[in-house]
Design an enzyme around this catalytic site. Structure first.
Site, PDB file in Angstrom:
ATOM      1  N   ALA A  41      30.716 -16.589  17.580  1.00 52.49           N
ATOM      2  CA  ALA A  41      31.413 -17.855  17.790  1.00 52.49           C
ATOM      3  C   ALA A  41      31.204 -18.332  19.223  1.00 52.49           C
ATOM      4  O   ALA A  41      31.239 -17.547  20.163  1.00 52.49           O
ATOM      5  CB  ALA A  41      32.903 -17.681  17.505  1.00 52.49           C
ATOM      6  N   HIS A 100      16.047 -34.664  24.615  1.00 53.78           N
ATOM      7  CA  HIS A 100      15.372 -35.586  25.513  1.00 53.78           C
ATOM      8  C   HIS A 100      14.609 -34.805  26.573  1.00 53.78           C
ATOM      9  O   HIS A 100      15.071 -33.749  27.010  1.00 53.78           O
ATOM     10  CB  HIS A 100      16.387 -36.509  26.202  1.00 53.78           C
ATOM     11  CG  HIS A 100      17.169 -37.341  25.248  1.00 53.78           C
ATOM     12  ND1 HIS A 100      16.696 -38.519  24.732  1.00 53.78           N
ATOM     13  CD2 HIS A 100      18.390 -37.160  24.689  1.00 53.78           C
ATOM     14  CE1 HIS A 100      17.593 -39.038  23.917  1.00 53.78           C
ATOM     15  NE2 HIS A 100      18.631 -38.222  23.869  1.00 53.78           N
ATOM     16  N   ALA A 110      32.044 -19.806  14.360  1.00 54.71           N
ATOM     17  CA  ALA A 110      32.648 -21.101  14.698  1.00 54.71           C
ATOM     18  C   ALA A 110      32.183 -21.611  16.059  1.00 54.71           C
ATOM     19  O   ALA A 110      32.059 -20.853  17.017  1.00 54.71           O
ATOM     20  CB  ALA A 110      34.166 -20.976  14.697  1.00 54.71           C
ATOM     21  N   LYS A 127      23.394  -6.588  19.971  1.00 58.56           N
ATOM     22  CA  LYS A 127      23.461  -5.439  19.079  1.00 58.56           C
ATOM     23  C   LYS A 127      22.416  -5.580  17.995  1.00 58.56           C
ATOM     24  O   LYS A 127      22.136  -6.678  17.530  1.00 58.56           O
ATOM     25  CB  LYS A 127      24.852  -5.382  18.442  1.00 58.56           C
ATOM     26  CG  LYS A 127      25.070  -4.198  17.524  1.00 58.56           C
ATOM     27  CD  LYS A 127      26.305  -4.294  16.652  1.00 58.56           C
ATOM     28  CE  LYS A 127      27.601  -4.447  17.396  1.00 58.56           C
ATOM     29  NZ  LYS A 127      28.771  -4.342  16.495  1.00 58.56           N
ATOM     30  N   ARG A 171      22.172 -14.126  23.845  1.00 52.64           N
ATOM     31  CA  ARG A 171      21.213 -13.018  23.943  1.00 52.64           C
ATOM     32  C   ARG A 171      21.615 -11.965  22.913  1.00 52.64           C
ATOM     33  O   ARG A 171      22.775 -11.897  22.483  1.00 52.64           O
ATOM     34  CB  ARG A 171      21.174 -12.431  25.340  1.00 52.64           C
ATOM     35  CG  ARG A 171      22.477 -11.827  25.791  1.00 52.64           C
ATOM     36  CD  ARG A 171      22.408 -11.287  27.207  1.00 52.64           C
ATOM     37  NE  ARG A 171      23.669 -10.700  27.613  1.00 52.64           N
ATOM     38  CZ  ARG A 171      24.060  -9.469  27.315  1.00 52.64           C
ATOM     39  NH1 ARG A 171      23.298  -8.659  26.614  1.00 52.64           N
ATOM     40  NH2 ARG A 171      25.234  -9.030  27.716  1.00 52.64           N
TER      41      ARG A 171
END
Length: 93
Positions: A68, A25, A50, A91, A88
C-alpha cells in the site's frame, strides 16, 4: 490513465485508490507540453495494495505484491514484494 495501454493478467487484486498511469510529460521545459506514453503490464495473481501508484513503462511479474502506498517506477520481478517511494524489492515470496 490508459493512453499508453494497460494489460492486466488473471486473478489480480487491486486495492482502493490505486493509480495506473501510462502517460506522462518530458522533463525538458521546451518539451513539457508533449505527452509521452508507455504501457503498463501486470502479470497474473498480482496484489496491488491501497493507494499504490504504478507509473508508465512498468511491468509487474506474476505473483508479485505491491505494498500500500508504493510508487512503482521500475519493473518488479515475479514472486517478490515491493514497497516504498520509489518502490524496491523487500522480500522474495
Amino acid at each position: 490513465m490508459d493512453m499508453g495501454g494497460i494489460t492486466i493478467g488473471n486473478d489480480v487484486m487491486v486495492g482502493p485508490k490505486v493509480n495506473l498511469i501510462s502517460a506522462g510529460h518530458p522533463v525538458s521545459p521546451t518539451e513539457r507540453q508533449n505527452i509521452v506514453t508507455n504501457p503498463i503490464t501486470i502479470g497474473n495473481n498480482v496484489w496491488i495494495g491501497a493507494a499504490a501508484t504504478i507509473l508508465a513503462g512498468v511491468t509487474i511479474g506474476d505473483n508479485a505484491v505491491i505494498a500500500a502506498g508504493a510508487v512503482v517506477s521500475r519493473n518488479v520481478p515475479a514472486n517478490t514484494m515491493s514497497a516504498g517511494v520509489s518502490a524496491r524489492v523487500i522480500k522474495h515470496i
